[in-house]
Design an enzyme around this catalytic site. Sequence first.
Site, PDB file in Angstrom:
ATOM      1  CE  LYS A 282      -4.330  -2.307   1.044  1.00  0.00           C
ATOM      2  NZ  LYS A 282      -5.730  -2.279   1.658  1.00  0.00           N
ATOM      3  NE  ARG A 317      -6.592  -8.856  -0.089  1.00  0.00           N
ATOM      4  CZ  ARG A 317      -6.712  -8.505  -1.176  1.00  0.00           C
ATOM      5  NH1 ARG A 317      -6.010  -7.495  -0.699  1.00  0.00           N
ATOM      6  NH2 ARG A 317      -7.218  -7.968  -2.776  1.00  0.00           N
TER       7      ARG A 317
END
Length: 335
Positions: A282, A317
């Site tokens: 991210k 994840r």
Amino acid sequence: MSVTKDYYRPLAQVGVARPDDALLIAGGWSWFTHAEHITRGGSQGFVHVSDVPETWRRRLSAPRPDIAGLSFDAPKIMGILNVTPDSFSDGGKFNAPDAALNRTRALAVDGADMIDIGGESTRPGATYVPVVEECARTVPVIEAVRAGSDVPISIDTRKAQVGQAALRAGADLINDVAAFTFEPELAQVTADAGAPVCLMHAQGDPTTMQDDPQYDNVLLDVFDFLEERITFAESLGISRDQIIADPGIGFGKTLDHNLALLRNISLFHGLGVAVLLGASRKKFIGTLGKAPQAEDRAAGSIAVALSAMSQGVQIIRAHDVAETRQAMTLFAASC
């Protein structure tokens, strides 16, 4: 008169030198002897585990039952499979069923315990994908993966019709980034199917969520939201022990919001459910790690994952599955 709400964040530790008075966090590999007592007024100091209220103590320490065939005696990896043309990291690479199946097999060999298949990008600025198109992207891939592999599959969707089609095609778990707020009907679909679910916090829609996110207290606001959504899911017959909570790193959060959640992520064990971290590649990792390109953020992603695992987070994840699995193995061996 307003009633003060109390929260208890376990001060997580790992290692075999565990004191006799320590409690395991969620029956796992990390433990705590003390917790931070928090209210909306701020930190109220630290208390011994024996002074943590029984309800909180039970939710923090109770072992988490298996979900979709996965046990949580050790951290698990949810491998990411985007079948979209526009995902921020790997859009367009695995759209075709044969490419998706090959990718799934590779992820499983690399160490993925579950495959998360998504047909609608939820990156900041992403636009809505119609149901028909999202189904066309995901259902053939799920069918191909299910026919060629027994790895558990989650469907990353906000939409009831997509979730229903995915479950019929062989998906095992609903992963809803909107926690049943975008289409509440998805909750009933999940309940009717007896499927487990991951409920994630997001502030706003992907199109606008990063414009100017604001919170009174990001940690407690996210906790309260997830607690309310878990209660809603339970009201429809979804068992709490089949729910996973995801604080939604990067979904309507600034860099400081993300860091506050990561530093204190052990609080979410107080929901009494398994906890998932979805921080892989991210933007904040690129910002702090000076990696503008998403594919160059594996090291930062793994550092964040290891920090979360040290706080007892059960599911990571990840895009970089082989590297994450190697890091997990060494983490477990060195604790």
